[in-house]
Enzyme design. Structure first.
Site, short mmCIF file in Angstrom:
data_model
loop_
_atom_site.label_atom_id
_atom_site.label_comp_id
_atom_site.label_asym_id
_atom_site.label_seq_id
_atom_site.Cartn_x
_atom_site.Cartn_y
_atom_site.Cartn_z
CB SER A 146 -8.78 0.53 0.04
OG SER A 146 -9.47 1.60 0.68
CG ASP B 3 -2.15 0.40 0.96
OD1 ASP B 3 -2.16 1.86 0.56
OD2 ASP B 3 -3.11 -0.20 1.20
CG HIS C 14 -4.91 3.97 0.68
ND1 HIS C 14 -4.26 2.82 0.30
CD2 HIS C 14 -6.11 4.11 0.38
CE1 HIS C 14 -5.25 2.09 -0.15
NE2 HIS C 14 -6.53 2.79 -0.11
#
Ligand SMILES: *[C@@H]1O[C@H](CO)[C@@H](O)[C@H](O)[C@H]1NC(C)=O
Ligand SMILES: *[C@@H]1O[C@H](CO)[C@@H](O)[C@H](O)[C@H]1NC(C)=O
Ligand SMILES: *[C@@H]1O[C@H](CO)[C@@H](O)[C@H](O)[C@H]1NC(C)=O
Ligand SMILES: *[C@@H]1O[C@H](CO)[C@@H](O)[C@H](O)[C@H]1NC(C)=O
Ligand SMILES: *[C@@H]1O[C@H](CO)[C@@H](O)[C@H](O)[C@H]1NC(C)=O
Length: 640
Positions: free
Chosen positions: A468, A139, A195
């Protein structure tokens, strides 16, 4: 003062999904993914020999052009080449295929500042299971020193762990055992973006601040994760539906991971509710959609006619006046103003006290909450129509907001999120995708960025939405299962998760989508994950790695294309190929004609040794289903 009701375009901020060729600094050089294999069948037992064979392709161009040599994910390397050099490379003995690398979109819905990872997953946290299992997260990196990554009570990593901590300070611990970066030419695994779904332990950063997640980096990270000894890979990136698996770095890397016994869980993407919008469709991947939890952050609209309409808001002012205020509908916000945050200052300046945000029709009742430091509530599309009808019905529309805080127990949950990508799989319509749904709407998350946009705080949690965020939940469940059943293959774990999934909501009605009508299988896949039931599935549909070869040949891939995926020589005309629906998958996707179709499945008993199973059929409307035999008796475990 007046109360504004605004129809916003809370449409999902989908990142560029079209292919963008890597934009290298040097105009003439591009990064290519090069597949290579000695044509004489030579096998390199020594990794250094293999590496120097790859380097020999670049000849006098030499080392600076080599971006990565891969050990596990593919046979080949990534190199920066001009078109002329590429032409020369094609003549080399052992050259198989080359293509320019692509960039991958991250599967986020909110602005990147408002994303993070659910860290408060009770089953994982409270369970003794999961110890010793390593999840690799590919990620945007990791923000260490966050309280979520404290290692209190964690044992040291298992002896097989070979990973590294590439922070230049003591950031890793027994929880976060690895942190590496594969952002070519950009040097820290620090998360610049938030994220960071770090469920456990090892993080491989592949996207830099510019949100560029390049294919060669993703392959390199997966290569390293396999080498390092992770048990589960969690990936929230991917291309849109319909990319041939042979050209999909994540599909290639995941195949290699599965060969090494690693479970791979990927986000389905956030391009719903339209059909055919999935990412990560390969059958050896668990493809995860997103749904709501039973928690609401209630912010109720009280209209002048006493009608109450429940909305939700993250920021809940404690002392919002209950005096009715004039209600104004100024109309839609322009489509180029994608986030309502930007209109709060305007409303404030105009003397507004609060904003009622209304979903677009496509988002229905999915409340993907924006973070606005101003009194707001977000209502669903149908509720917005009710408010507008009230405004039309009177010359003096009035309203106020009543903030009710966190309310647990919405028995319509889980509801499939509007943004969760939908099947069918375009690359392989004979495999039902997504596989599963899990929590991915307004989830509490660890984040490097605070609500106010502050980066210099270490104690930040935010609410995030997206597949996600649902994907790492499933990675966590897979880790628990792997810990409880170390002998289960990735396909067995996947089967256990899928065949025990819930198809009804907490009120025991069929799971709904954002329209509050029953969701279809292209939204839910097998249903909503039920972690404790997955621990005891009784029967499983296992798939051996070699079973994918007749499936891939059945997709009409050429021999060398199958070989790119499987990393072994394949001659499709010498094996009996199968249709997609014949793969021993835990679900069925069948395209009907007028003919009767017959498919076989093999089940393995992982439950009680001495047990019997009877078939129960609930066919889709208009379909007649028969199963033979209708009863299976087992005397032993692990028998098929
Ligand atoms: C560690 O990284 C920080 C931030 O990137 C940098 O300012 C510092 O100089 C680095 N320290 C060492 C010892 O490399
Ligand atoms: C509500 O409380 C906040 C913070 O305590 C304060 O700034 C604000 O003025 C109060 N608003 C009203 C309407 O009392
Ligand atoms: C409200 O009135 C406007 C103008 O007459 C009309 O266009 C709109 O459809 C009405 N909205 C509702 C929800 O009744
Ligand atoms: C594949 O098998 C077929 C049938 O046995 C044979 O004719 C063909 O030459 C083989 N192809 C390769 C590349 O070996
Ligand atoms: C298996 O279960 C059946 C039915 O419950 C029982 O009659 C039989 O004795 C059991 N056999 C063994 C070996 O436990």
């Amino acid at each position: 003062m007046s109360l504004y009701s605004i129809l916003t375009f809370l449409a999902l901020l989908i990142l560029h999904s079209s292919f963008t060729l890597a934009n290298e600094e040097n105009d003439h050089l591009q990064t290519y993914i090069v597949h290579a294999e000695p044509s004489d069948g030579r096998v390199f037992t020594n990794p250094e020999e293999l590496e120097s064979w790859y380097h020999s392709f670049l000849g006098t161009m030499g080392q600076p052009r080599m971006v990565y040599t891969y050990k596990n994910v593919i046979k080949g390397f990534a190199a920066r080449l001009s078109l002329n050099e590429l032409e020369a490379l094609r003549e080399y003995e052992g050259f198989v295929h080359a293509r320019p690398q692509r960039n991958l979109p991250l599967h986020t819905t909110h602005s990147p500042d408002f994303l993070g990872l659910h860290q408060d997953f009770g089953f994982w946290r409270d369970s003794n299971y999961g110890k010793g299992v390593i999840i690799g997260v590919i990620d945007t990196g990791i923000f260490p020193n966050h309280p979520s990554f404290s290692d209190e009570g964690m044992p040291p990593p298992p002896a097989k762990w070979k990973g590294k901590c590439e922070f230049n300070f003591t950031a890793c611990n027994n929880k976060l055992i690895g942190a590496r970066y594969f952002t070519y030419g950009n040097g820290t695994p620090m998360d610049e973006d938030g994220h960071a779904p770090l469920a456990h332990l090892a993080v491989y950063k592949v996207c830099s601040g510019s949100r560029r997640c390049s294919e060669s980096d993703v392959l390199a990270a997966m290569d390293a994760a396999i080498e390092d000894g992770v048990d589960v890979l969690s990936i929230s990136l991917g291309w849109p539906s319909g990319i041939p698996f042979k050209f999909d770095a994540i599909a290639l890397g995941a195949y290699a991971a599965v060969r090494n016994g690693i479970f791979v869980s990927c986000s389905a993407m956030n391009r719903g509710p339209s059909y055919g919008t999935l990412s990560n469709e390969a059958p050896w991947i668990l493809t995860v959609g997103a749904s709501t939890t039973d928690r609401r952050l209630r912010a109720t609209v009280v209209l002048g006619n006493k009608e109450e309409i429940d909305g939700e808001a993250i920021i809940q002012p404690k002392n919002f006046s209950q005096v009715l205020l004039p209600l104004v509908y100024p109309g839609k916000i322009a489509a180029n103003n994608p986030n309502a945050r930007f209109c709060a200052p305007e409303v404030d300046e105009a003397g507004g006290a609060a904003i009622i945000l209304v979903n677009q029709e496509a988002d229905g009742d999915t409340k993907n909450l924006p973070t606005i430091l101003f009194p707001t509530t977000l209502v669903g599309y149908a509720d917005g129509l009710k408010i507008k009808a009230y405004i039309n019905s009177t010359s003096t529309p009035m309203a106020t907001l009543s903030y009710k805080g966190t309310v647990i127990g919405d028995d319509r949950a889980p509801i499939v999120a509007s943004f969760s990508s939908r099947g069918p799989s375009l690359e392989s319509p004979g495999i039902l995708k997504p596989d599963i749904i899990g929590p991915g709407v307004n989830i509490l998350a660890a984040s490097p960025v605070s609500i106010e946009g502050n980066r210099n705080t270490r104690m930040t949690f935010l609410l995030g939405s997206g597949t996600s965020i649902s994907c790492p939940h499933l990675s966590g469940v897979a880790a628990l299962l792997k810990s409880a059943h170390p002998d289960w293959s990735p396909a067995t774990i996947k089967s256990a998760i899928m065949t025990t999934a819930d198809v009804v909501n907490l009120a025991h009605n069929p799971i709904e989508d954002q329209t509050l009508q029953p969701a279809d299988v292209f939204a839910t896949g097998a249903g909503h994950v039920n972690p404790s039931r997955a621990n005891d599935p009784g029967l499983v549909y296992d798939i051996k790695l070699e079973d994918y070869i007749p499936y891939l040949c059945g997709l009409q891939y050429a021999n060398r294309e199958v070989a790119i995926i499987t990393q072994q020589k394949v001659n499709c005309s010498e094996i009996s190929t199968i249709s997609e629906s014949q793969l021993n998958y835990p679900s069925f996707s069948i395209i009907f004609g007028s003919q009767v179709q017959t498919y076989t499945r093999t089940v393995t008993n992982v439950g009680e040794a001495n047990s019997s199973y009877v078939v129960k059929i609930s066919p889709p409307p208009g379909v007649h289903v028969a199963v033979k035999p209708d009863k299976l008796d087992f005397k032993n475990q692990n028998r098929s």
